[in-house]
Scaffold this motif. Structure first.
Motif, short mmCIF file in Angstrom:
data_model
loop_
_atom_site.label_atom_id
_atom_site.label_comp_id
_atom_site.label_asym_id
_atom_site.label_seq_id
_atom_site.Cartn_x
_atom_site.Cartn_y
_atom_site.Cartn_z
N SER A 1 0.84 -1.19 0.00
CA SER A 1 0.00 0.00 0.00
C SER A 1 0.88 1.25 0.00
N PHE A 2 0.47 2.22 -0.82
CA PHE A 2 1.18 3.48 -0.91
C PHE A 2 0.16 4.62 -0.94
N GLU A 3 0.47 5.69 -0.24
CA GLU A 3 -0.38 6.88 -0.27
C GLU A 3 0.51 8.11 -0.32
N LEU A 4 0.10 9.07 -1.14
CA LEU A 4 0.80 10.35 -1.23
C LEU A 4 -0.20 11.47 -1.04
N GLU A 5 0.23 12.53 -0.36
CA GLU A 5 -0.51 13.78 -0.34
C GLU A 5 0.41 14.86 -0.88
N VAL A 6 -0.11 15.62 -1.84
CA VAL A 6 0.67 16.66 -2.51
C VAL A 6 -0.14 17.95 -2.47
N THR A 7 0.45 19.01 -1.96
CA THR A 7 -0.21 20.31 -1.89
C THR A 7 0.22 21.15 -3.07
N GLY A 8 -0.75 21.71 -3.78
CA GLY A 8 -0.47 22.55 -4.94
C GLY A 8 -1.71 22.74 -5.78
N ASN A 9 -1.62 23.66 -6.75
CA ASN A 9 -2.75 23.92 -7.64
C ASN A 9 -3.99 24.36 -6.87
N GLY A 10 -3.78 25.01 -5.72
CA GLY A 10 -4.89 25.52 -4.94
C GLY A 10 -5.60 24.52 -4.06
N GLY A 11 -4.99 23.36 -3.84
CA GLY A 11 -5.65 22.35 -3.00
C GLY A 11 -4.70 21.24 -2.62
N THR A 12 -5.25 20.10 -2.21
CA THR A 12 -4.47 18.95 -1.78
C THR A 12 -4.88 17.72 -2.57
N TYR A 13 -3.90 17.09 -3.19
CA TYR A 13 -4.12 15.84 -3.92
C TYR A 13 -3.83 14.66 -3.00
N SER A 14 -4.64 13.61 -3.13
CA SER A 14 -4.41 12.36 -2.42
C SER A 14 -4.35 11.24 -3.44
N TYR A 15 -3.21 10.54 -3.47
CA TYR A 15 -3.02 9.44 -4.42
C TYR A 15 -2.85 8.15 -3.63
N THR A 16 -3.60 7.11 -4.03
CA THR A 16 -3.56 5.81 -3.36
C THR A 16 -3.25 4.73 -4.38
N LEU A 17 -2.36 3.83 -4.02
CA LEU A 17 -2.04 2.69 -4.89
C LEU A 17 -1.91 1.44 -4.04
N TRP A 18 -2.70 0.42 -4.37
CA TRP A 18 -2.59 -0.88 -3.74
C TRP A 18 -2.15 -1.88 -4.81
N ILE A 19 -1.06 -2.57 -4.53
CA ILE A 19 -0.52 -3.57 -5.44
C ILE A 19 -0.57 -4.94 -4.76
N GLU A 20 -1.00 -5.95 -5.49
CA GLU A 20 -1.00 -7.31 -4.95
C GLU A 20 0.00 -8.15 -5.72
N VAL A 21 0.92 -8.75 -4.99
CA VAL A 21 1.87 -9.71 -5.56
C VAL A 21 1.40 -11.09 -5.14
N GLN A 22 1.00 -11.90 -6.09
CA GLN A 22 0.35 -13.16 -5.79
C GLN A 22 1.35 -14.28 -5.58
N ASP A 23 1.28 -14.92 -4.41
CA ASP A 23 2.09 -16.10 -4.09
C ASP A 23 3.58 -15.85 -4.31
N ARG A 24 4.00 -14.58 -4.14
CA ARG A 24 5.41 -14.22 -4.29
C ARG A 24 5.97 -14.65 -5.64
#
Length: 380
Positions: A75-98
């Protein structure tokens, strides 16, 4: 500006949250995840902005899972302030059975808590700048949906976020890897993390930010003895080569005025000269509003008298123009200047997960930050 990052189940990062400042110095002994932190930022950037897009398994393979975890999801999350507001980016990656196969479980981008894009269950939902849904379509779950979305009038907010990613630099200066040749009309808008395409990137700077070159050249003349110009002249019919020219005295009289200029291919320079040229090029051409520049040990190859002026200039530029600089360093000069107000400490106990805490100066005020850290007392 990057204001928050969350990382879970990536190498030594588990349930890790960090809120960087505009000026940030990351401290910590070797093996505490400092370089891996920049690796994560670079992986997320490449996943989102490179077309046709990296496959998830190319960037988030089984080797990146935390060794002591059994969960397949990162799981990864980013918050970036700019362009007059706040961006929230979320990424969930699944690696199956390694196995070397990974897929996107969820990818989402919000602006001020309102949706711009949502990718889950193999379906993409796109929203315009007013957060009204405009499209819904199936998509391959092994790639980033954002990577394939081009700029349009109706999605300028989403486009700004992708452009911010393009202005995110995660660099480790290694002069031996720096390229000196740009083939044909090659120009790279994105600087590689190892600066292997520095010549082609500088070609882009010359074309797109010509007004910045005089100040850059002026700064280099102040810090490099005899420096004249940095240019990318044509070499043959299909290539350009990065060349640094230096003044030399006329004739054999060393006291004569410097009038003649002698060109050197970039690969003929010393490692320290290359590092200085790169650092000042970044200072003038990469640091600015809505940019985040991360450098792992910028002091490598440089003497104290060389890194100190650059560091002061970087600090002043961020104060005056905005932007963000996240540095990793063991250098006493950087530690003493930045640690008291801008330092954070990465640490691990027994090879466990990374933890971050603000740097705490010596309570008695006796030791300088660098002396305190040299003695290992920064956590006492």
């Amino acid at each position: 500006m990057l204001t928050r990052i969350y990382i879970d189940n990536y190498r030594c990062f588990v349930n890790f949250e960090f809120r960087p400042q505009p000026k940030q110095l990351i401290l910590g002994v070797n093996g505490t995840g400092k370089s891996v932190f920049l690796e994560v930022l670079g992986q997320l950037r490449d996943f989102v902005i490179v077309k046709p897009g990296y496959r998830a398994g190319e960037l988030f393979g089984p080797e990146t899972l935390t060794r002591w975890e059994t969960r397949p999801r990162q799981s990864f999350e980013l918050e970036v302030t700019g362009n007059g507001g706040t961006y929230s980016y979320t990424l969930w990656i699944e690696v199956q059975d390694r196995q070397p196969r990974a897929r996107v479980i969820k990818e989402a981008l919000d602006f001020d808590a309102k949706p711009l894009a949502l990718f889950q269950e193999d379906q993409v939902q796109l929203f315009d700048d007013d957060h009204i849904q405009t499209a819904n379509y199936p998509f391959d779950p092994v790639r980033s949906a954002l990577a394939m979305i081009g700029p349009r009038k109706a999605n300028s907010k989403l486009t700004w976020f992708k452009e911010w990613f393009e202005r995110l630099y995660c660099l480790r200066i290694n002069p031996s890897e720096m390229g000196t040749e740009a083939k044909g009309q090659e120009q790279d808008e994105i600087l590689e993390d190892n600066l292997s395409n520095f010549a082609a990137w500088y070609g882009h700077i010359i074309q797109e930010q010509t007004h910045l070159i005089p100040d850059l050249q002026g700064s280099l003349r102040e810090v490099l003895d005899g420096f004249d110009t940095l240019d990318l002249p044509r070499s043959g019919r299909t290539a350009r080569v990065l060349v640094a020219a230096f003044f030399r005295p006329s004739g054999n009289d060393e006291s004569a005025p410097r009038k003649q200029s002698l060109p050197f291919d970039f690969n003929e320079l010393s490692d320290g000269q290359k590092a200085l040229i790169v650092l000042y090029t970044l200072l003038h051409c990469a640091v600015g509003p809505d940019t985040t520049i991360c450098i792992d040990e910028p002091d490598n190859y440089l003497a104290l008298a060389e890194i100190q002026p650059w560091l002061f200039a970087l600090s002043d530029r961020i104060d005056d123009e905005g932007g963000q600089a996240i540095l990793i360093s063991h250098h006493p000069e950087l530690i003493n200047l930045l640690a008291p107000q801008h330092g954070v400490l990465f640490s691990r106990t027994g090879g466990g997960p990374v933890r971050v805490e603000p740097y705490r100066p010596d309570a008695l005020g006796i030791l300088s930050p660098s002396e305190q850290i040299a003695r290992g007392w920064e956590r006492d």
